[in-house]
Scaffold this motif. Structure first.
Motif, short mmCIF file in Angstrom:
data_model
loop_
_atom_site.label_atom_id
_atom_site.label_comp_id
_atom_site.label_asym_id
_atom_site.label_seq_id
_atom_site.Cartn_x
_atom_site.Cartn_y
_atom_site.Cartn_z
N UNK A 56 10.05 -17.80 -71.88
CA UNK A 56 9.04 -17.69 -72.94
C UNK A 56 7.65 -17.77 -72.32
N UNK A 57 6.95 -16.63 -72.34
CA UNK A 57 5.56 -16.64 -71.87
C UNK A 57 4.70 -17.16 -73.02
N UNK A 58 4.05 -18.32 -72.78
CA UNK A 58 3.33 -18.97 -73.88
C UNK A 58 1.83 -19.01 -73.62
N UNK A 59 1.08 -18.52 -74.58
CA UNK A 59 -0.38 -18.54 -74.49
C UNK A 59 -0.87 -20.00 -74.51
N UNK A 60 -1.76 -20.32 -73.55
CA UNK A 60 -2.25 -21.68 -73.42
C UNK A 60 -3.05 -22.12 -74.64
N UNK A 61 -3.59 -21.15 -75.39
CA UNK A 61 -4.43 -21.48 -76.55
C UNK A 61 -3.61 -21.80 -77.80
N UNK A 62 -2.37 -21.38 -77.81
CA UNK A 62 -1.61 -21.56 -79.05
C UNK A 62 -0.17 -21.99 -78.78
N UNK A 63 0.65 -21.07 -78.31
CA UNK A 63 2.09 -21.34 -78.21
C UNK A 63 2.40 -22.51 -77.29
N UNK A 114 10.67 -32.72 -82.37
CA UNK A 114 11.49 -31.63 -82.89
C UNK A 114 12.15 -30.97 -81.68
N UNK A 115 13.45 -30.86 -81.71
CA UNK A 115 14.13 -30.33 -80.52
C UNK A 115 14.21 -28.80 -80.58
N UNK A 116 14.20 -28.21 -79.40
CA UNK A 116 14.46 -26.78 -79.26
C UNK A 116 15.31 -26.60 -78.00
N UNK A 117 16.01 -25.47 -77.88
CA UNK A 117 16.98 -25.32 -76.79
C UNK A 117 16.35 -25.51 -75.40
N UNK A 118 17.06 -26.25 -74.59
CA UNK A 118 16.56 -26.55 -73.24
C UNK A 118 16.56 -25.33 -72.34
N UNK A 119 17.41 -24.36 -72.68
CA UNK A 119 17.53 -23.19 -71.82
C UNK A 119 16.39 -22.20 -72.00
N UNK A 120 15.38 -22.59 -72.77
CA UNK A 120 14.20 -21.75 -72.90
C UNK A 120 13.16 -22.23 -71.90
N UNK A 121 12.86 -21.37 -70.93
CA UNK A 121 11.90 -21.77 -69.89
C UNK A 121 10.50 -21.35 -70.30
N UNK A 122 9.65 -22.34 -70.47
CA UNK A 122 8.28 -22.06 -70.92
C UNK A 122 7.39 -21.78 -69.71
N UNK A 123 6.69 -20.65 -69.75
CA UNK A 123 5.72 -20.33 -68.70
C UNK A 123 4.35 -20.22 -69.35
N UNK A 124 3.44 -21.07 -68.85
CA UNK A 124 2.10 -21.12 -69.46
C UNK A 124 1.26 -19.97 -68.91
N UNK A 125 0.68 -19.19 -69.82
CA UNK A 125 -0.23 -18.12 -69.41
C UNK A 125 -1.56 -18.33 -70.11
N UNK A 126 -2.68 -17.95 -69.49
CA UNK A 126 -3.99 -18.21 -70.12
C UNK A 126 -4.17 -17.48 -71.45
N UNK A 127 -3.42 -16.39 -71.63
CA UNK A 127 -3.54 -15.58 -72.86
C UNK A 127 -2.31 -14.69 -72.88
#
Lengths: 296, 218, 141
Positions: free
Chosen positions: C13-20, C32-45
């Motif tokens: 999951x590419x996540x925008x640093x401003x929101x997601x 609130x739990x969400x699946x561990x197998x979702x890898x979050x990658x922080x992107x500036x936008x």
């Protein structure tokens, strides 16, 4: 033997031509029937050249048949399928077989027909084709070489009086007149008020230009609407569409014949132009009925 | 500029089927501008080909290189080191780019990844239109700078055909009728006389094909 | 064949640093739990996420890719979210051409305080990818 079309054109009589569409294949039974049906009823019979870019029995071959059976053919030639050499050669042959009339057309584009991937030639345009006929007539070919035996043709062209915009169309029309077009067969005409305006312009240009108004048989209100939406340069007024709609199923073609007849009568009685060119588009059978309805 | 489009992936895969190591060569000029064969498109095609071969369980290694112009032999020669490492080259240049690569590396199979479509210009974002047929006998002086040879479907020289449809072309209602455009332009400039003249058939040997021009720098 | 329940998809999951990315944080702090197998990658936008980033994720074995950005009109960089949306659409087409289901890549928009929305998206996508099964390119899978 039919009278030479050129003579008919210059006789001052109301000229009537019609059109024959060759078959797709070698079964000529129906074609010959249509030729026999019409050859003595009209002054000349046009033969379409791979009409609508659909490959068919050739125009030239059909013209020979008409000639054999005592009719007067008009060879339609488009620039879509042959380059200048092929067109010249065909004209040399046509002339030697007594085909003396040619209608010079640009031709529909290849992709509207049934050989969509074929190469579209368009080595010449309709105006250049018209010039080519005159050059062959002078005893030369397009390469500037002398001919051993020239040709002589009554060459005609087309015009679309309802084209939009009309100005560029008229400029090309005037160029065709200057190139010596001896007659014009128009795209389908339904609105005689518009057509009269066009004829006023033509007569202002040159009183001797021979114009044969295109009469296309309406087969239904749907066909009229379809043409308004899809056929460039064709305009069927709403009153005629409504009139077609009043005809019950089975009597629609009859209604179309009645309308065509009425148009022809008015054109003739008011001497709006020099004659008519009747296109029944696949319904050659009813052309005699149209002629009768038109009082011809 | 020269405009091209990438061939469907399926066609490209068929060309390179059986090779285990290939070089994809991009071109940094026209096809970069029209988003068909620049550095980015090379990377995307490489990725797609890797995904597809992994999916089918085939081995495929891809080298990538994008040079300034594939149509200049000197620039193509710089690819030598990479070409020597592979079994085949896939060019993402136009047809004039594929051929110098094939000529300079005659032992190497070179395949085209693009279909070269026309000489044209951008009309809007991501839209290119054909504007020149490279006919060798420019006609634009007579037509107000609008080419009827390429912008009229039939290439007519003496005015519109009967298929003019409210200023559009009868075969494609999205495309303008070139002769309507020419008429309007010449009218605007008071030069309609140019349209009233008769123009004889084109000289199709204005460029003797295959074309070759010899010239000196100014 | 493995039973459906046993398949744990790799989702990037590419996540925008401003929101997601902040929404993921909010979800955490709200427990609130969400699946561990979702890898979050922080992107500036979200607009920083390139077509190639997504393709590379699939090359490296991802079963699904999510691009999460700001709601429309809320992008700090004006049109980053719109660009991301177009790129996701483009990748969808590129994957289809390869023979990979284009539904394996999706884009959603959310606000930084929407922790529960983040979790809901993560759960739904996880279920959808489970339904689709492992990526067909997964080497040695």
């Amino acid at each position: 033997m039919a009278k030479a079309f050129k003579e008919t054109l210059n006789s001052g009589k109301f000229v009537v031509t019609s059109e024959i569409g060759p078959p797709k294949g070698t079964n000529l039974e129906k074609l010959i029937h249509h030729i026999d049906l019409l050859k003595d009823k009209v002054d000349a019979l046009n033969v379409t050249d791979n009409q609508s870019s659909v490959m068919r029995f050739p125009s030239l071959g059909t013209c020979l048949l008409i000639k054999e059976r005592g009719g007067e053919p008009i060879l339609q030639m488009t620039c879509r399928d042959r380059n200048r050499m092929a067109l010249e050669a065909d004209l040399l042959f046509a002339y030697t077989r007594g085909i003396k009339n040619v209608l010079c057309l640009t031709g529909d584009f290849i992709t509207i027909g049934d050989h969509k991937e074929a190469r579209a030639v368009f080595d010449l345009d309709s105006l250049q084709l018209l010039h080519m006929v005159r050059i062959l007539q002078s005893g030369k070919d397009l390469g500037g070489n002398e001919l051993d035996g020239a040709v002589e043709f009554c060459a005609g062209a087309t015009v679309t009086p309802e084209a939009n915009p009309i100005e560029p169309q008229l400029i090309k029309f005037e160029k065709k007149v200057q190139a010596g077009a001896e007659f014009f067969q128009t795209q389908a005409i339904y609105d005689l008020d518009n057509f009269k305006k066009f004829m006023k312009y033509v007569r202002g240009l040159d009183k001797n230009i021979k114009i044969l108004a295109g009469i296309v048989l309406l087969a239904s209100a749907g066909m009229a609407k379809y043409m308004n939406e899809n056929t460039p340069g064709v305009f069927v007024p709403q009153v005629l569409i409504d009139e077609m709609a009043t005809a019950e199923k089975g009597k629609r073609v009859q209604k179309g014949i009645e309308i065509a007849g009425r148009l022809i009568r008015q054109i003739k009685e008011e001497a709006i132009c020099d004659g008519v060119h009747i296109m029944a588009i696949g319904r050659e059978e009813v052309v005699p009925d149209i002629l009768a309805a038109g009082g011809l | 500029m020269i405009v091209a489009e990438r061939k469907p992936l399926e066609d490209i895969r068929e060309m390179i089927a059986g090779y285990k190591k290939i070089l994809i060569v991009g071109c940094g000029t026209c096809v970069t501008i029209c988003w068909a064969g620049g550095e980015k498109e090379v990377a995307v095609l490489s990725s797609q080909l890797r995904l597809a071969s992994k999916k089918d369980g085939n081995e495929l290694e891809i080298l990538e290189a994008t040079i300034e112009r594939q149509c200049e032999k000197e620039l193509v020669e710089a690819l030598k080191d990479k070409v020597q490492q592979v079994e085949a080259v896939l060019s993402m240049g136009c047809g004039a780019g594929v051929q110098p690569i094939a000529e300079i590396f005659p032992d190497m199979p070179v395949y085209p990844a693009l279909n070269t479509t026309f000489v044209g210009m951008p009309e809007g974002e991501g839209v290119w239109v054909e504007t020149c047929r490279a006919c060798g006998d420019c006609f634009l002086d007579k037509t107000g700078g609008i080419c009827p040879i390429v912008r009229c479907a039939k290439g007519l020289l003496n005015g519109p055909c009967g298929g003019t449809n409210n200023g559009k072309c009868e075969i494609d209602s999205e495309k303008d009728c070139a002769w309507t455009l020419i008429y309007r332009r010449l009218e605007q400039q008071g030069r309609l006389d140019a349209m009233r003249k008769y123009y004889p058939p084109r000289n199709f040997q204005a460029v003797i094909r295959p074309g070759k021009v010899e010239t000196l720098p100014a | 064949m493995k039973a459906k329940g046993a398949f744990l998809p790799d989702i990037v999951a590419f996540c925008c640093a401003q929101s997601a990315y902040q929404a993921a944080d909010t979800a955490g702090s709200m427990r609130i739990t969400y699946p561990e197998n979702i890898r979050v990658i922080r992107v500036p936008c979200a607009g920083r996420v390139d077509v190639l980033h997504i393709l590379r994720a699939f090359e490296k074995g991802a079963d699904g890719v999510l691009v999460l950005g700001c709601h429309e009109e809320a992008c700090r960089h004006l049109s980053g979210n719109i660009r991301a949306k177009n790129r996701v659409q483009r990748v969808n087409t590129l994957l289809q051409e390869v023979g990979i289901d284009g539904k394996r890549v999706e884009m959603f928009t959310l606000a930084p305080n929407q922790g529960s929305r983040f979790a809901r998206i993560a759960n739904e996508v996880n279920e959808r990818i489970k339904e689709l099964g492992p990526s067909p390119v997964k080497s040695g899978a």
